[in-house]
Design a protein around this motif. Structure first.
Motif, mmCIF file in Angstrom:
data_model
loop_
_atom_site.group_PDB
_atom_site.id
_atom_site.type_symbol
_atom_site.label_atom_id
_atom_site.label_comp_id
_atom_site.label_asym_id
_atom_site.label_seq_id
_atom_site.Cartn_x
_atom_site.Cartn_y
_atom_site.Cartn_z
ATOM 1 N N TYR A 76 0.844 -1.201 0.000
ATOM 2 C CA TYR A 76 0.000 0.000 0.000
ATOM 3 C C TYR A 76 0.878 1.249 0.000
ATOM 4 C CZ TYR A 76 -4.258 2.688 0.845
ATOM 5 O OH TYR A 76 -5.318 3.556 0.716
ATOM 6 N N ALA A 77 1.940 1.238 0.796
ATOM 7 C CA ALA A 77 2.858 2.379 0.851
ATOM 8 C C ALA A 77 3.487 2.631 -0.518
ATOM 9 C CB ALA A 77 3.935 2.145 1.905
ATOM 10 N N GLU A 78 3.862 1.563 -1.211
ATOM 11 C CA GLU A 78 4.439 1.711 -2.544
ATOM 12 C C GLU A 78 3.431 2.311 -3.515
ATOM 13 O OE1 GLU A 78 5.795 -2.220 -3.478
ATOM 14 O OE2 GLU A 78 7.489 -2.088 -2.072
ATOM 15 N N GLY B 50 2.868 5.955 -2.666
ATOM 16 C CA GLY B 50 3.999 6.756 -3.124
ATOM 17 C C GLY B 50 3.926 7.064 -4.603
ATOM 18 N N VAL C 52 6.902 7.089 0.941
ATOM 19 C CA VAL C 52 6.587 6.653 2.300
ATOM 20 C C VAL C 52 7.739 5.763 2.740
ATOM 21 C CG1 VAL C 52 4.947 5.448 3.773
ATOM 22 C CG2 VAL C 52 4.116 6.748 1.810
ATOM 23 N N PRO D 133 6.368 2.391 6.198
ATOM 24 C CA PRO D 133 4.962 2.027 6.027
ATOM 25 C C PRO D 133 4.155 2.067 7.325
ATOM 26 C CG PRO D 133 6.354 0.514 4.828
ATOM 27 C CD PRO D 133 7.260 1.375 5.667
ATOM 28 N N LYS E 267 3.875 4.372 9.258
ATOM 29 C CA LYS E 267 3.251 5.694 9.369
ATOM 30 C C LYS E 267 1.863 5.728 8.729
ATOM 31 C CE LYS E 267 7.339 8.476 9.912
ATOM 32 N NZ LYS E 267 7.139 9.523 10.857
ATOM 33 N N LEU E 268 1.536 4.713 7.962
ATOM 34 C CA LEU E 268 0.212 4.635 7.342
ATOM 35 C C LEU E 268 -0.854 4.127 8.304
ATOM 36 C CD1 LEU E 268 1.096 3.049 3.897
ATOM 37 C CD2 LEU E 268 0.749 5.453 4.427
#
Length: 75
Positions: free
Chosen positions: A32-34, A37, A44, A47, A49-50
């Motif tokens: 999801y972070a990728e 981004g 990000v 991750p 931090k999500l």
């Protein structure tokens, strides 16, 4: 274009907590972070931090929670 539920992450003063995630959830979080981004152009680096914005979004869209919270505040 993918329409993710999260947008850019605001810079906010955090409260530190420790949580264990299943490996599958962590892999999905990294993926999801990728995607986020690529979508926002904002890298990000961590991750984890999500997690807070995801929880906030989840609670904001939970109608039963909103109703219960509103009922509690009106008492």
């Amino acid at each position: 274009m993918i329409k993710l539920k999260l947008s850019a992450i605001p810079d906010d003063r955090p409260v530190k907590i420790t949580a264990e995630l299943p490996a599958t959830v962590h892999r999905d979080l990294v993926a999801y972070a990728e995607l986020l981004g690529r979508e926002t152009g904002q890298t990000v680096s961590n991750p984890a931090k999500l997690i807070a914005p995801m929880l906030a979004r989840f609670m904001m869209t939970d109608r039963a929670f909103s109703r219960a919270r509103r009922d509690t505040k009106s008492r």
